[in-house]
Design a protein around this motif. Structure first.
Motif, mmCIF file in Angstrom:
data_model
loop_
_atom_site.group_PDB
_atom_site.id
_atom_site.type_symbol
_atom_site.label_atom_id
_atom_site.label_comp_id
_atom_site.label_asym_id
_atom_site.label_seq_id
_atom_site.Cartn_x
_atom_site.Cartn_y
_atom_site.Cartn_z
ATOM 1 N N VAL A 172 45.662 75.539 34.401
ATOM 2 C CA VAL A 172 44.526 74.631 34.703
ATOM 3 C C VAL A 172 43.841 75.212 36.071
ATOM 4 O O VAL A 172 44.256 75.996 36.740
ATOM 5 C CB VAL A 172 44.986 73.302 34.886
ATOM 6 N N ALA A 173 42.556 74.743 36.366
ATOM 7 C CA ALA A 173 41.980 74.731 37.501
ATOM 8 C C ALA A 173 41.834 73.390 37.935
ATOM 9 O O ALA A 173 41.755 72.500 37.354
ATOM 10 C CB ALA A 173 40.503 75.606 37.249
ATOM 11 N N VAL A 174 41.540 73.237 39.267
ATOM 12 C CA VAL A 174 41.316 71.933 40.108
ATOM 13 C C VAL A 174 39.994 71.892 40.691
ATOM 14 O O VAL A 174 39.491 72.606 41.354
ATOM 15 C CB VAL A 174 42.359 71.854 41.161
ATOM 16 N N ALA A 175 39.380 70.840 40.231
ATOM 17 C CA ALA A 175 37.850 70.521 40.812
ATOM 18 C C ALA A 175 37.821 70.283 42.264
ATOM 19 O O ALA A 175 38.872 69.299 42.537
ATOM 20 C CB ALA A 175 37.307 69.287 39.941
ATOM 21 N N LEU A 176 37.067 70.897 43.082
ATOM 22 C CA LEU A 176 36.924 70.553 44.342
ATOM 23 C C LEU A 176 35.760 69.628 44.703
ATOM 24 O O LEU A 176 35.673 69.164 45.862
ATOM 25 C CB LEU A 176 36.699 72.081 45.089
ATOM 26 N N ARG A 177 35.194 69.109 43.724
ATOM 27 C CA ARG A 177 34.393 67.920 43.739
ATOM 28 C C ARG A 177 34.150 67.183 42.287
ATOM 29 O O ARG A 177 34.701 67.965 41.333
ATOM 30 C CB ARG A 177 32.942 68.038 44.482
ATOM 31 N N ASP A 178 33.590 66.263 42.362
ATOM 32 C CA ASP A 178 33.387 65.729 40.672
ATOM 33 C C ASP A 178 32.570 66.759 39.876
ATOM 34 O O ASP A 178 31.351 67.383 40.711
ATOM 35 C CB ASP A 178 32.463 64.487 40.746
ATOM 36 N N LEU A 179 32.896 67.243 39.038
ATOM 37 C CA LEU A 179 32.146 68.415 38.141
ATOM 38 C C LEU A 179 31.585 68.027 36.726
ATOM 39 O O LEU A 179 32.485 67.222 36.165
ATOM 40 C CB LEU A 179 33.240 69.593 38.189
ATOM 41 N N SER A 180 30.726 68.829 36.461
ATOM 42 C CA SER A 180 30.251 68.319 35.133
ATOM 43 C C SER A 180 29.587 69.784 34.813
ATOM 44 O O SER A 180 29.084 70.417 35.854
ATOM 45 C CB SER A 180 29.507 67.239 34.799
ATOM 46 N N GLY A 181 29.198 70.227 33.520
ATOM 47 C CA GLY A 181 28.355 71.235 33.217
ATOM 48 C C GLY A 181 29.009 72.407 33.297
ATOM 49 O O GLY A 181 30.457 72.680 33.108
ATOM 50 N N ILE A 182 28.351 73.561 33.443
ATOM 51 C CA ILE A 182 28.907 74.858 33.759
ATOM 52 C C ILE A 182 29.300 74.989 35.353
ATOM 53 O O ILE A 182 28.430 74.642 36.007
ATOM 54 C CB ILE A 182 28.019 76.001 33.399
ATOM 55 N N VAL A 183 30.585 75.398 35.428
ATOM 56 C CA VAL A 183 31.055 75.502 36.833
ATOM 57 C C VAL A 183 31.635 76.820 37.323
ATOM 58 O O VAL A 183 31.943 77.567 36.200
ATOM 59 C CB VAL A 183 32.246 74.362 37.042
ATOM 60 N N ARG A 184 31.692 77.131 38.499
ATOM 61 C CA ARG A 184 32.398 78.486 38.857
ATOM 62 C C ARG A 184 33.739 78.141 39.510
ATOM 63 O O ARG A 184 34.120 77.403 40.137
ATOM 64 C CB ARG A 184 31.587 78.967 40.021
ATOM 65 N N VAL A 185 34.764 79.049 38.757
ATOM 66 C CA VAL A 185 36.097 78.861 39.065
ATOM 67 C C VAL A 185 36.670 80.180 40.011
ATOM 68 O O VAL A 185 36.492 81.303 39.346
ATOM 69 C CB VAL A 185 37.201 78.714 37.946
ATOM 70 N N ARG A 186 37.171 79.998 41.065
ATOM 71 C CA ARG A 186 37.892 81.103 41.849
ATOM 72 C C ARG A 186 39.063 81.453 41.256
ATOM 73 O O ARG A 186 40.011 80.393 41.123
ATOM 74 C CB ARG A 186 37.943 80.663 43.164
ATOM 75 N N CYS A 187 39.283 82.372 40.690
ATOM 76 C CA CYS A 187 40.709 83.007 40.172
ATOM 77 C C CYS A 187 41.167 84.138 40.919
ATOM 78 O O CYS A 187 40.406 85.312 40.597
ATOM 79 C CB CYS A 187 40.404 83.240 38.535
ATOM 80 N N SER A 188 41.959 84.121 41.706
ATOM 81 C CA SER A 188 42.638 85.310 42.766
ATOM 82 C C SER A 188 41.201 85.864 43.138
ATOM 83 O O SER A 188 40.768 85.282 44.132
ATOM 84 C CB SER A 188 43.444 86.347 41.737
ATOM 85 N N ASP A 189 40.901 86.989 42.939
ATOM 86 C CA ASP A 189 39.865 87.804 43.558
ATOM 87 C C ASP A 189 38.504 87.606 42.745
ATOM 88 O O ASP A 189 37.550 88.635 43.077
ATOM 89 C CB ASP A 189 40.219 89.253 43.777
ATOM 90 N N ARG A 190 38.204 87.060 41.866
ATOM 91 C CA ARG A 190 37.056 87.090 41.072
ATOM 92 C C ARG A 190 36.741 85.555 40.673
ATOM 93 O O ARG A 190 37.284 84.506 41.057
ATOM 94 C CB ARG A 190 37.413 87.758 39.529
ATOM 95 N N ILE A 191 35.238 85.437 40.401
ATOM 96 C CA ILE A 191 34.770 84.173 39.927
ATOM 97 C C ILE A 191 34.394 84.005 38.658
ATOM 98 O O ILE A 191 33.691 84.902 38.129
ATOM 99 C CB ILE A 191 33.499 83.785 41.193
ATOM 100 N N GLU A 192 34.913 83.115 37.766
ATOM 101 C CA GLU A 192 34.643 82.904 36.458
ATOM 102 C C GLU A 192 33.797 81.542 36.113
ATOM 103 O O GLU A 192 34.009 80.714 36.813
ATOM 104 C CB GLU A 192 36.039 82.860 35.402
ATOM 105 N N LYS A 193 32.834 81.694 35.158
ATOM 106 C CA LYS A 193 32.123 80.506 34.894
ATOM 107 C C LYS A 193 32.989 79.808 33.661
ATOM 108 O O LYS A 193 33.493 80.433 32.598
ATOM 109 C CB LYS A 193 30.912 80.903 34.692
ATOM 110 N N ILE A 194 32.918 78.455 33.576
ATOM 111 C CA ILE A 194 33.583 77.724 32.414
ATOM 112 C C ILE A 194 32.792 76.645 32.267
ATOM 113 O O ILE A 194 32.151 75.991 33.316
ATOM 114 C CB ILE A 194 35.000 77.349 32.644
ATOM 115 N N ALA A 195 32.547 76.106 31.092
ATOM 116 C CA ALA A 195 31.687 75.024 30.697
ATOM 117 C C ALA A 195 32.686 73.895 30.469
ATOM 118 O O ALA A 195 33.648 73.967 29.332
ATOM 119 C CB ALA A 195 30.809 75.442 29.414
ATOM 120 N N LEU A 196 32.488 72.752 31.159
ATOM 121 C CA LEU A 196 33.320 71.702 31.100
ATOM 122 C C LEU A 196 32.838 70.731 30.102
ATOM 123 O O LEU A 196 31.680 70.565 29.735
ATOM 124 C CB LEU A 196 33.278 70.997 32.415
ATOM 125 N N LEU A 197 33.724 70.219 29.267
ATOM 126 C CA LEU A 197 33.324 69.389 28.186
ATOM 127 C C LEU A 197 33.373 67.863 28.364
ATOM 128 O O LEU A 197 32.920 67.264 27.559
ATOM 129 C CB LEU A 197 34.492 69.615 27.040
#
Length: 110
Positions: free
Chosen positions: A30-55
């Motif tokens: 899992v990832a943790v939201a740093l604010r209220d989120l919807s749509g496509i978000v950027r997730v920091r994973c170690s040394d990279r950023i990945e995009k994920i579409a929230l449902l």
């Protein structure tokens, strides 16, 4: 009043850092939201950023699945198991008490 201050601070932080959520440990499910989120978000994973579409809407501080997870699967956060899913969850879906049985509750409940 506290919420307004927190939102301003986190919004400023989010703009500076360029990501919306964080995967705390590299093997977390899992990832943790740093604010209220919807749509496509950027997730920091170690040394990279990945995009994920929230449902669905993910409230500040809540977690969402980083990949598809099966019912009965153990869920990892902070690099450790935190509970077991009571139903399947798709990547981008909210993971909370409605679909996760906490291991902490199990320990307290006996």
């Amino acid at each position: 009043m506290f919420h307004a201050y927190r939102s301003i601070t986190l919004s400023s932080l989010q703009t500076k850092i360029g990501w919306d959520a964080v995967q705390i440990a590299p093997d977390d499910d899992v990832a943790v939201a740093l604010r209220d989120l919807s749509g496509i978000v950027r997730v920091r994973c170690s040394d990279r950023i990945e995009k994920i579409a929230l449902l669905e809407l993910i409230p500040f501080g809540h977690k969402f699945a980083f990949s598809d997870l099966a019912a009965g699967q153990e869920v990892r956060k902070y690099g450790a198991p935190i509970g077991r899913l009571t139903r399947s969850v798709l990547a981008g879906q909210h993971v909370h008490v409605h679909n996760l049985k906490s291991q902490r509750a199990k320990i307290r409940g006996g």
